[in-house]
Write a protein that holds these residues in place. Structure first.
Motif, PDB file in Angstrom:
ATOM      1  N   ARG A 288       1.015  37.657 -32.484  1.00 39.57           N
ATOM      2  CA  ARG A 288       2.009  38.653 -32.931  1.00 39.57           C
ATOM      3  C   ARG A 288       1.881  39.909 -32.086  1.00 39.57           C
ATOM      4  O   ARG A 288       0.778  40.224 -31.623  1.00 39.57           O
ATOM      5  CB  ARG A 288       1.769  39.023 -34.389  1.00 39.57           C
ATOM      6  CG  ARG A 288       1.832  37.828 -35.284  1.00 39.57           C
ATOM      7  CD  ARG A 288       1.525  38.219 -36.702  1.00 39.57           C
ATOM      8  NE  ARG A 288       1.703  37.066 -37.570  1.00 39.57           N
ATOM      9  CZ  ARG A 288       1.630  37.111 -38.872  1.00 39.57           C
ATOM     10  NH1 ARG A 288       1.393  38.238 -39.481  1.00 39.57           N
ATOM     11  NH2 ARG A 288       1.798  36.017 -39.585  1.00 39.57           N
TER      12      ARG A 288
ATOM     13  N   ASP B 203       3.457  47.086 -34.764  1.00 41.59           N
ATOM     14  CA  ASP B 203       4.382  46.559 -35.763  1.00 41.59           C
ATOM     15  C   ASP B 203       5.618  47.442 -35.918  1.00 41.59           C
ATOM     16  O   ASP B 203       6.117  47.649 -37.000  1.00 41.59           O
ATOM     17  CB  ASP B 203       3.658  46.388 -37.106  1.00 41.59           C
ATOM     18  CG  ASP B 203       3.284  47.718 -37.733  1.00 41.59           C
ATOM     19  OD1 ASP B 203       3.265  48.721 -36.995  1.00 41.59           O
ATOM     20  OD2 ASP B 203       3.016  47.771 -38.940  1.00 41.59           O
TER      21      ASP B 203
ATOM     22  N   SER C 123      -3.006  36.702 -37.269  1.00 43.38           N
ATOM     23  CA  SER C 123      -2.377  36.803 -38.579  1.00 43.38           C
ATOM     24  C   SER C 123      -3.380  37.156 -39.669  1.00 43.38           C
ATOM     25  O   SER C 123      -2.998  37.519 -40.767  1.00 43.38           O
ATOM     26  CB  SER C 123      -1.691  35.477 -38.911  1.00 43.38           C
ATOM     27  OG  SER C 123      -2.551  34.413 -38.561  1.00 43.38           O
TER      28      SER C 123
END
Ligand SMILES: Cc1cc2nc3c(=O)[nH]c(=O)nc-3n(C[C@H](O)[C@H](O)[C@H](O)COP(=O)(O)OP(=O)(O)OC[C@H]3O[C@@H](n4cnc5c(N)ncnc54)[C@H](O)[C@@H]3O)c2cc1C
Length: 511
Positions: free
Chosen positions: A443, A447, A465
């Motif tokens: 990822r 964010d 994660s």
């Protein structure tokens, strides 16, 4: 350019790269807690302060309150919780003086390459040293056991400027906030600021204040941002300081703000529609009749998918109310001789255009990192506890929060770093590298949905994660993760040329 002889290679236990707010904080913690370790701070520029020294646009200030943006160990003494850059620079200068850091900082020392050797567990840094008087450069080599990279997250030499057709046709100056000309006169002029981020929201009222004020400032945005009026002075903080004294008042305010900030971000993310309504009501209250709130103040994303902008005491809204500022939401077709031609067909008149279009994300000043002769692609590495990187031994990275004060994380990271170094000393290790579990989800490390985060996502390290591979982005979560056992099965330790080992289970600090 001259190459220094190998006999002049300086050697340190820890090199901190960067003398911004993160690097100076780290240098303070390390010199207090690891006094037996040799330490140096390498700074590419001629001044401390990083961001707060580089940016010189009108009104440059923090969005965060200084009770959380400041250090845990040094109270913020000004009444205003939101601070102008010069006050932050003063605070940092005091930090240097109070902690005797000056002798540790080497200015004009830009690290341009880092090479790790597992055979001797050392980094060899190639440093470009600039003479402050003549501007001539020389290359220098520095060896170190550890690198603590407090290098920020964006390119210093170039802000982000998209190509605008017809840019050269415009008769007036086009300036980027990252490269603000010291002598730019805007008194009585029409200014158009392209952008809707914190920089634009700061500059609009600032360029309309004082004897050099512009005649009119238009904020031209493609997409609206959430803007919230916030009090410049935290009355409760002032009362707490009066009641409890500077040190304790600061500590209590910091604690209060950490929790309030976290509550607000969590609340807004959990109930985005309620959050949107709340911000909309606050905007309507501050805006004059006739301003189209749905068009100009209603972003297409949820609150905190991108940073929320603060307007101290509602200064941005005051400027709109008195008619000296306006907001236009439209696309840009091209620059013209006298302004900007918009998608709607209108032409926006301007004497000066400011392109507040953002930053170019970049880690470590863009230097190549080489491990045992192999170039590391940062995009392949995973962030461990938000501060170590897989594939890069003995390297810590100071990445702060994006949804609360960046620096809140510095103290936690530094404490963990200190515990890790002590742990390694106790066990006789001289290298450590985190090893991610195979097949872990990849990822983006940031964010945020902001343009700059999206543009750079491909080149940045990844997060996983699950803990300890997930970037917590909250002080409370990090406090748990970074104050927990110092070593776990994800960390591979080694000494000299011997094979590495991983602890079978978590090991607390100082065993
Ligand atoms: C205009 C603006 C306003 C902001 N406002 C806020 C805010 O209100 N709240 C918040 O939390 N965050 C804010 N941020 C984010 C902000 O950058 C961080 O909070 C904080 O200042 C970062 O500090 P730092 O020390 O980590 O990095 P920086 O301030 O970027 O300092 C990094 C230092 O490292 C040096 N360096 C980099 N690479 C090398 C190299 N290879 N060799 C030697 N030296 C090197 C640089 O010269 C620089 O001095 C803002 C950012 C900007 C641009």
């Amino acid at each position: 350019m001259t190459i220094e002889a190998p006999s002049k290679v300086a050697e340190f236990d820890v090199v901190v790269i960067g003398a911004g707010i993160s690097g100076l904080g780290a240098a303070t913690y390390f010199s207090r807690e690891l006094p037996h370790k040799s330490l140096v701070v390498l700074e590419g520029r001629d001044n401390i302060g990083g961001t707060w020294d580089l940016f010189r646009y009108p009104g440059i200030r923090s969005d965060s309150d200084l009770h959380t943006f400041g250090y845990e160990f040094k109270p913020w003494r000004h009444e205003s919780a939101i601070a102008d850059a010069h006050l932050i620079r003063e605070y940092l200068q005091e930090t240097v003086e109070e902690n005797n850091l000056a002798h540790l900082i080497k200015f004009g020392h830009r690290v341009v390459r880092s090479d790790w050797s597992s055979a001797d567990s050392k980094w060899t840094l190639t440093v470009e040293k600039t003479d402050p008087v003549t501007g001539s450069t020389a290359t220098k080599t520095i060896r170190t056991g550890w690198v603590f990279a407090a290098t920020g997250y964006y390119r210093y030499d170039e802000g982000f400027s998209p190509e605008f057709p017809g840019r050269d046709d415009f008769a007036g100056p086009v300036v980027h906030p990252q490269h603000w000309p010291e002598d730019l006169e805007y008194r009585g002029k029409k200014v158009v600021i392209i952008g809707s981020g914190a920089t634009a929201v700061t500059m609009v009222p600032a360029m309309l204040t004082g004897p050099g004020a512009a005649d009119h400032v238009t904020m031209l945005q493609r997409t609206p941002t959430y803007i919230m009026p916030v009090p410049r002075v935290d009355r409760l903080a002032v009362a707490l300081t009066k009641l409890l004294g500077t040190e304790r008042g600061y500590a209590v305010t910091r604690f209060k703000n950490i929790w309030i900030e976290r509550g607000v971000v969590k609340g807004l993310r959990m109930f985005p529609h309620a959050g949107r309504t709340l911000i909309r009501c606050a905007n309507i209250k501050r805006l004059p009749d006739g301003v189209d709130v749905d068009k100009h103040f209603n972003p297409p994303y949820h609150p905190w998918d991108q940073r929320l902008c603060a307007a101290p005491d509602g200064d941005f809204f005051d400027a709109i109310e008195d008619g000296s500022a306006s907001v236009v939401t439209d696309s840009i077709v091209r620059f013209s001789k006298r302004g900007i031609v918009l998608g709607s067909g209108e032409e926006l008149d301007a004497d000066i255009i400011v392109t507040a279009t953002g930053l170019n994300l970049q880690l470590f000043g863009g230097m190549p990192i080489v491990v045992d002769g192999q170039h590391v692609d940062l995009a392949d590495s995973f962030c461990y506890r938000g501060m170590l990187l897989s594939g890069i031994p003995n390297w810590a990275i100071a990445i702060g929060y994006t949804t609360s004060s960046w620096t809140l994380k510095v103290s936690l990271m530094c404490r963990y770093f200190i515990d890790l170094v002590r742990h390694m000393d106790t066990h006789g290790y001289d290298r450590v590298v985190p090893v991610p579990p195979p097949g872990m989800d990849r990822r983006p490390v940031m964010d945020l949905q902001s343009g700059y985060a999206k543009r750079a996502a491909k080149t940045l390290p990844k997060q996983g994660s699950v803990a300890p591979w997930r970037m917590a982005m909250s002080y409370q979560e990090d406090a748990k993760a970074l104050r927990g056992p110092v070593a776990d099965e994800s960390l591979e330790f080694g000494a000299g040329g011997s094979p590495s080992r991983r602890p079978a289970k978590a090991e607390p600090a100082n065993v």
